[in-house]
Write a protein that holds these residues in place. Structure first.
Motif, PDB file in Angstrom:
ATOM      1  N   LYS A   1       0.881  -1.180   0.000  1.00 14.59           N
ATOM      2  CA  LYS A   1       0.000   0.000   0.000  1.00 14.59           C
ATOM      3  C   LYS A   1       0.907   1.215   0.000  1.00 14.59           C
ATOM      4  O   LYS A   1       1.893   1.257   0.747  1.00 14.59           O
ATOM      5  CB  LYS A   1      -0.858   0.030   1.278  1.00 14.59           C
ATOM      6  CG  LYS A   1      -1.802  -1.136   1.400  1.00 14.59           C
ATOM      7  CD  LYS A   1      -2.781  -0.895   2.520  1.00 14.59           C
ATOM      8  CE  LYS A   1      -2.635  -1.897   3.616  1.00 14.59           C
ATOM      9  NZ  LYS A   1      -3.443  -1.553   4.793  1.00 14.59           N
ATOM     10  N   GLN A   2       0.605   2.189  -0.822  1.00 14.09           N
ATOM     11  CA  GLN A   2       1.456   3.372  -0.879  1.00 14.09           C
ATOM     12  C   GLN A   2       0.735   4.545  -1.530  1.00 14.09           C
ATOM     13  O   GLN A   2      -0.391   4.399  -2.008  1.00 14.09           O
ATOM     14  CB  GLN A   2       2.740   3.051  -1.651  1.00 14.09           C
ATOM     15  CG  GLN A   2       2.506   2.703  -3.098  1.00 14.09           C
ATOM     16  CD  GLN A   2       3.776   2.247  -3.818  1.00 14.09           C
ATOM     17  OE1 GLN A   2       4.559   1.468  -3.284  1.00 14.09           O
ATOM     18  NE2 GLN A   2       3.961   2.716  -5.036  1.00 14.09           N
ATOM     19  N   CYS A   3       1.419   5.691  -1.537  1.00 15.92           N
ATOM     20  CA  CYS A   3       0.903   6.850  -2.250  1.00 15.92           C
ATOM     21  C   CYS A   3       1.260   6.717  -3.727  1.00 15.92           C
ATOM     22  O   CYS A   3       2.235   6.058  -4.086  1.00 15.92           O
ATOM     23  CB  CYS A   3       1.527   8.127  -1.704  1.00 15.92           C
ATOM     24  SG  CYS A   3       0.857   8.633  -0.127  1.00 15.92           S
ATOM     25  N   LEU A   4       0.488   7.357  -4.535  1.00 19.69           N
ATOM     26  CA  LEU A   4       0.651   7.271  -5.970  1.00 19.69           C
ATOM     27  C   LEU A   4       0.758   8.707  -6.471  1.00 19.69           C
ATOM     28  O   LEU A   4      -0.197   9.462  -6.366  1.00 19.69           O
ATOM     29  CB  LEU A   4      -0.608   6.599  -6.512  1.00 19.69           C
ATOM     30  CG  LEU A   4      -0.672   6.055  -7.892  1.00 19.69           C
ATOM     31  CD1 LEU A   4       0.337   4.936  -8.033  1.00 19.69           C
ATOM     32  CD2 LEU A   4      -2.072   5.500  -8.113  1.00 19.69           C
ATOM     33  N   SER A   5       1.932   9.084  -6.979  1.00 19.90           N
ATOM     34  CA  SER A   5       2.091  10.499  -7.315  1.00 19.90           C
ATOM     35  C   SER A   5       1.315  10.890  -8.569  1.00 19.90           C
ATOM     36  O   SER A   5       0.721  11.949  -8.632  1.00 19.90           O
ATOM     37  CB  SER A   5       3.560  10.855  -7.459  1.00 19.90           C
ATOM     38  OG  SER A   5       4.130  10.040  -8.446  1.00 19.90           O
ATOM     39  N   SER A   6       1.308  10.017  -9.580  1.00 19.60           N
ATOM     40  CA  SER A   6       0.507  10.352 -10.762  1.00 19.60           C
ATOM     41  C   SER A   6      -0.635   9.358 -10.902  1.00 19.60           C
ATOM     42  O   SER A   6      -0.489   8.281 -11.422  1.00 19.60           O
ATOM     43  CB  SER A   6       1.370  10.391 -12.014  1.00 19.60           C
ATOM     44  OG  SER A   6       1.893   9.115 -12.260  1.00 19.60           O
ATOM     45  N   TYR A   7      -1.748   9.787 -10.402  1.00 21.22           N
ATOM     46  CA  TYR A   7      -2.940   8.957 -10.317  1.00 21.22           C
ATOM     47  C   TYR A   7      -3.470   8.616 -11.715  1.00 21.22           C
ATOM     48  O   TYR A   7      -4.042   7.563 -11.939  1.00 21.22           O
ATOM     49  CB  TYR A   7      -3.968   9.758  -9.522  1.00 21.22           C
ATOM     50  CG  TYR A   7      -5.277   9.099  -9.248  1.00 21.22           C
ATOM     51  CD1 TYR A   7      -5.340   7.832  -8.706  1.00 21.22           C
ATOM     52  CD2 TYR A   7      -6.462   9.774  -9.510  1.00 21.22           C
ATOM     53  CE1 TYR A   7      -6.552   7.244  -8.431  1.00 21.22           C
ATOM     54  CE2 TYR A   7      -7.682   9.198  -9.230  1.00 21.22           C
ATOM     55  CZ  TYR A   7      -7.725   7.938  -8.694  1.00 21.22           C
ATOM     56  OH  TYR A   7      -8.919   7.368  -8.422  1.00 21.22           O
TER      57      TYR A   7
END
Ligand SMILES: *[C@@H]1O[C@H](CO)[C@@H](O)[C@H](O)[C@H]1NC(C)=O
Ligand SMILES: *[C@@H]1O[C@H](CO)[C@@H](O)[C@H](O)[C@H]1NC(C)=O
Ligand SMILES: *[C@@H]1O[C@H](CO)[C@@H](O)[C@H](O)[C@H]1NC(C)=O
Ligand SMILES: *[C@@H]1O[C@H](CO)[C@@H](O)[C@H](O)[C@H]1NC(C)=O
Length: 257
Positions: free
Chosen positions: A91-97
């Motif tokens: 699970k992580q952040c996604l910079s370019s969705y």
């Protein structure tokens, strides 16, 4: 103008003109309140973790991203292309969705060569809290078939028509670059897939832990039914139209590499 000072003044002189002071206190506080609301609206908080099992127990925590462009990601993947099975949960952040494939996807590009990725991508706070299940795959034939092959570094993608299984009801044919670490290898792949034609588009990236698939050219079409009787196991009605664009794409990749 400080909200704190005005609050102190209000406390110090409780009897003096309470309604006027209250109004000025609120007016004073308003910009601060609005600023807080704005900051919250542009920052997105997501869950993080990485693991080899569903407990996903390394690096548990949160990350933050710009809500306008970013998203939260949860992935469960099972990938086998080079003989090694890679099963990961993260699970992580996604910079370019926007530039990612946002739906679960699986494709089989040879005997025991497959990519199965379950994914959630969303952009509200902590929307990636759930750990996903790894796609199981299926060995049950579904009566459909596709040309199948996988080739790296301009080797000939010598396809043979292979039965599809489970919910892989489309044929995929794509070329692009496979990044393992930072070095890209050109590849061509064909096989059965769950991915509808809307999912596989040129220029889109499919990100997994061991690889990034950067699709240079690709298409998927509904898979053909396996001929029932007497027919040769040859290409059936697969026409050259399915192959020609792939060859063109591969040539272009070759030119650009
Ligand atoms: C988020 O991205 C938008 C659009 O690129 C930008 O206008 C805004 O300043 C960014 N916000 C933050 C907090 O970085
Ligand atoms: C993805 O994970 C969810 C939650 O565990 C599960 O319900 C779903 O069936 C999985 N999808 C695939 C394609 O495996
Ligand atoms: C392609 O594969 C078939 C059988 O799978 C084999 O007979 C043929 O020699 C191969 N052709 C090339 C160019 O590798
Ligand atoms: C796809 O991934 C490659 C390798 O990391 C990167 O160079 C490229 O910019 C990515 N493309 C998109 C559209 O995100």
């Amino acid at each position: 103008m400080s909200a704190v000072r005005s609050f102190v003044q209000l406390q110090a002189q409780p009897r003096a003109a309470p309604s006027t002071r209250m109004v000025s206190f609120i007016l004073c506080l308003l910009p601060a309140l609005l600023a807080t609301t704005n900051a919250q609206a542009t920052i997105l908080t997501c869950n993080t973790c990485f693991g080899l099992t569903e407990t996903c127990n390394f690096g548990s925590g949160t990350c933050q991203d710009n809500k306008t462009t970013g998203g939260c990601l949860s992935v469960a993947e099972d990938i086998k292309l080079d003989g090694t099975q890679h099963t990961y949960f993260y699970k992580q952040c996604l910079s370019s969705y926007k530039s990612n494939i946002k739906v679960p996807i699986s494709f089989t590009v040879g005997n025991d060569k497959y990519v199965r990725i379950n994914t959630t991508q969303c952009n509200t706070d902590n929307c990636n809290a759930a750990v996903l299940g790894v796609p199981k795959g299926s060995t049950t034939e579904n009566g459909l078939q596709c040309p199948t092959c996988f080739a790296l570094n301009f080797a000939v993608c010598n396809s043979s028509v292979t039965p599809c299984t489970g919910d892989e009801t489309y044929c995929i044919d794509f070329v692009g670059f496979l990044y393992k670490g930072s070095s890209p290898s050109p590849f061509q792949a064909k096989g059965c897939t769950t991915a509808s034609p809307q999912v596989i588009k040129p220029g889109i990236n499919l990100t997994s832990t061991p690889y990034i698939f950067s699709f240079f050219w690709g298409q998927s079409v509904l898979a053909e039914k396996i001929p029932t009787s007497g027919a040769s196991p040859a290409l059936g009605k697969f026409s050259f139209t399915l192959y020609l664009p792939g060859l063109t794409g591969l040539l272009l990749v070759k030119l650009l590499a």
